[in-house]
Motif scaffolding. Sequence first.
Motif, PDB file in Angstrom:
ATOM      1  N   VAL A  37     -14.329  33.367  40.803  1.00  0.00           N
ATOM      2  CA  VAL A  37     -13.131  33.618  41.360  1.00  0.00           C
ATOM      3  C   VAL A  37     -13.178  35.529  40.826  1.00  0.00           C
ATOM      4  CG1 VAL A  37     -12.524  31.301  40.782  1.00  0.00           C
ATOM      5  CG2 VAL A  37     -12.712  33.719  38.281  1.00  0.00           C
TER       6      VAL A  37
ATOM      7  N   SER B  38     -13.145  28.232  52.202  1.00  0.00           N
ATOM      8  CA  SER B  38     -14.647  28.731  51.271  1.00  0.00           C
ATOM      9  C   SER B  38     -15.967  28.214  51.826  1.00  0.00           C
ATOM     10  CB  SER B  38     -14.200  27.027  49.915  1.00  0.00           C
ATOM     11  OG  SER B  38     -14.100  26.338  50.527  1.00  0.00           O
TER      12      SER B  38
ATOM     13  N   SER C  57     -16.957  33.470  36.086  1.00  0.00           N
ATOM     14  CA  SER C  57     -15.707  33.409  35.985  1.00  0.00           C
ATOM     15  C   SER C  57     -15.428  34.223  35.208  1.00  0.00           C
ATOM     16  CB  SER C  57     -15.288  31.642  36.246  1.00  0.00           C
ATOM     17  OG  SER C  57     -15.340  30.855  35.205  1.00  0.00           O
TER      18      SER C  57
ATOM     19  N   SER D 260     -13.268  32.188  45.750  1.00  0.00           N
ATOM     20  CA  SER D 260     -11.787  32.069  45.579  1.00  0.00           C
ATOM     21  C   SER D 260     -11.026  32.616  46.550  1.00  0.00           C
ATOM     22  CB  SER D 260     -10.724  31.766  44.421  1.00  0.00           C
ATOM     23  OG  SER D 260     -11.176  33.389  44.146  1.00  0.00           O
ATOM     24  N   ASN D 261     -11.346  34.038  47.116  1.00  0.00           N
ATOM     25  CA  ASN D 261     -11.175  35.161  47.904  1.00  0.00           C
ATOM     26  C   ASN D 261     -11.337  34.654  49.608  1.00  0.00           C
ATOM     27  OD1 ASN D 261     -10.637  36.122  45.337  1.00  0.00           O
ATOM     28  ND2 ASN D 261     -11.086  38.213  46.368  1.00  0.00           N
TER      29      ASN D 261
END
Length: 826
Positions: free
Chosen positions: A65, A94, A32, A89-90
Amino acid sequence: DWYDRKIIPGQDFQDDIDNNLENADIICLFISASFLSSPACIEEKRKALELKKKKGIAVVPIILVACGWLDDSDISSLLALPNDGSPISNFTDSNKAWNDVYNGLKEVINKEIKIKQLSITKQFSAFLQNTELLAKAHSQKGEVLLEDIFIYPELAKYDDLREYEKKVNSESIIEDFYDYSRILIAGENQSGKTTLCKKIFTELHKKNFIPIYIFDKSNQYQGKIENKILNAYKEQYETISIGEIDRQRIVPIIDDFHFAKNKVKHIQNLSTYHHQIIVVDDIFSLNFKDENLINSFTHFRIEEFNPSLRNQLIEKWTHLTDKKNGFNNKNTIYQKIDEKTELVDRTLGKIFGNGIMPAYPFFILSIISTYEVFARPLDQEITSQGYCYQALIYMYLRKQGVKNNKIDTYINFLTEFAFFFYSIQKNEISKNEFNHFIEKYLGHYNLPVKQETLLERLMATRLVAFDSFGNYSFGYKYLYYFFVAKYLAENITEQKETINKIIANLHTDENAYIAIFISHHTKSDYLLDEIISNSLVLFEQHEPATLSKNEMSFFDIQADVIANAALPSAPPETERNNRLSVQNNIENNNQIEKTEKDQENDNEIEVGVRRSIRTVEVMGQVIKNRAGSLGREKLERIFAEAMNVHLRVLASFFAYIQNEDEQQEIVRFISERLEFAVAKKSEERRKKGKKERRFSKDELEEISKTIFWNTNFFITYGLINKIISSIGSNQLIQITEKVCDEIDTPASHLIKHGILMWYAKNLQVDSIAKKLDGGDFSDVAKKMMKYQVVNYCSMHKVGFKEKQRIENKFGISRTKMLTLQAQKDN
């Protein structure tokens, strides 16, 4: 599984993280923006990638992320999860993202499990531990395995221009293996190339690499190298197919690659593997049109074992046993190690030269095992050491398929071949000269073996070498000396003039070795009588030194300025290692002997001293080798005459240093040098703003006198020790005691007790103390005896009570030597 939230409060968190990283099989990096901006995370990433390089640990980035991870070349070069490195996160769901991570990790885990379970076949495991000719060579162990005796050799590292760069320990190239994508290792015959290949294979396998060993000398690597790697893999590993293994982990180890016919093609095909190890006999003979092919490899060459490595190998061999109870007494172990060390150094030719046999493990252990296993020589006309050389020669020939009934043909050929070299005084001969020898040989002898077969086998064993210049020579010096001496021993009557010339010039290596080898091949008294006669005229104008009070009165006046010996505080291993380091430096710098060209400029005294030292060494080698086959009277006479040669040299030294004019001249020279050194040091101190240290002329003269007399003392002490090492032996203890007691001088008692201490590990405290108190020992001789006692204590385990006894009997302090403080002050 482990992550850093498992750290307990109060623990050293960084150590805990590092330890868990070290023990991991797979490391996941959760990426991240916070990760990328955290110094701690970046350091852990660096550590993880280092472990990937060194141990092959799988490192998997998991992108949490959207962030700048693609700009980090370390992370972007790895296969990231979820698929295609799309951030979790895209994902709209999830769970789908984490399912991708799950499936990706499952593939990595299953792959790692397969590799962990990849086992080596029993047949190949046996090959990896097989020590071949040495397997059954130990007297106390049924089978010797490679792990029992392996010592990592030193390697010489070469740069891109194949110029020597530095020495490295071979263990370091395994530890830093990922730093070397391509490795080329060169080594002479019997230098341990295949043994090193086996060790590299074993250690790389532990690091999660998949090494594959390829050896194809008989077919000269004809065909595709890829097929040879595939076939070798099937023979060496069980369970999974090679196709399931990441190619980056496969490490082809190509042994004896110099036999390959199409080297360039194979090197090009091997380039698809990230790591390769090529083993050859000589890096300098690999001439490719495209030099980049060979320059892409890091070049190493196997070095001979230095004294420290020889000691490690001898220690390992000494401790090998199938018995439950090994050696308990430390000094018993030291004695066995010291005996084997002298035996090895003597046979290798390290006693008074750079060596006549390569100091490789095979030769070192063959020397020891020959003595241990075989109680009776093959030929009763040669000595025990001579048998060692002959046993090696027989071993070479038998390994090449020469049958027992044909060995005599090969030995006779080599004997005549060696004397041909000697008669024309050449180290190598051309093809024309070789053909001339063959023609001459066939005129005298029948050759029941095809000439091509004979030569092929002799060159395969390196008994005879044929170089790229088109010249023939002997593979090793000891072979040449051995066979020249054999010829002379078999033709003593016809070759008396040659033998006399050799004995008169024992100060050269060639003559010294040939003389020793002649004594191996014959029991004739002619050689020994000539050596004794020759020794009698060396420094004959002087009587042997006695070191008595009367003789040393000029020296005893100065005894107070000579440094006192002190009992050691360090353990014996420390002192032994220190001495081995000194010996390493001597051998590394090749400072053991002057070349013959250098010797031409020596004055008459230097030549005389060198001839005397060599003559005594040769006499010592003869009586050590013939300790069980020469009559006692002959042994006693040679021992006494050898000792007297050195004592006459010592007497000539005393005649020189007691001359007052000579003393003043040398003291003046030392004083001038000191004055220059002090002035230079003072100037350096002044520039640094430190207080200058000044000496008056009188002070410098006093210091110079102290240096002068201490130097004289240690030269005298060194020459006595030279006698001890030259003629001492654990097999000659009775001879030593009889001869030295009959002479009954301080010098003879120093020699006797020096031999008893080193070779018998026997320190006779009361006997020595009685001699020092009531005998004719000069003060200098007493100091020398104390130094001998301290030397023994430095190199052996001595208990507290024994040290107290020595301190009381001899007045030897257990504090550091007084000179250390004086050196510090000056």
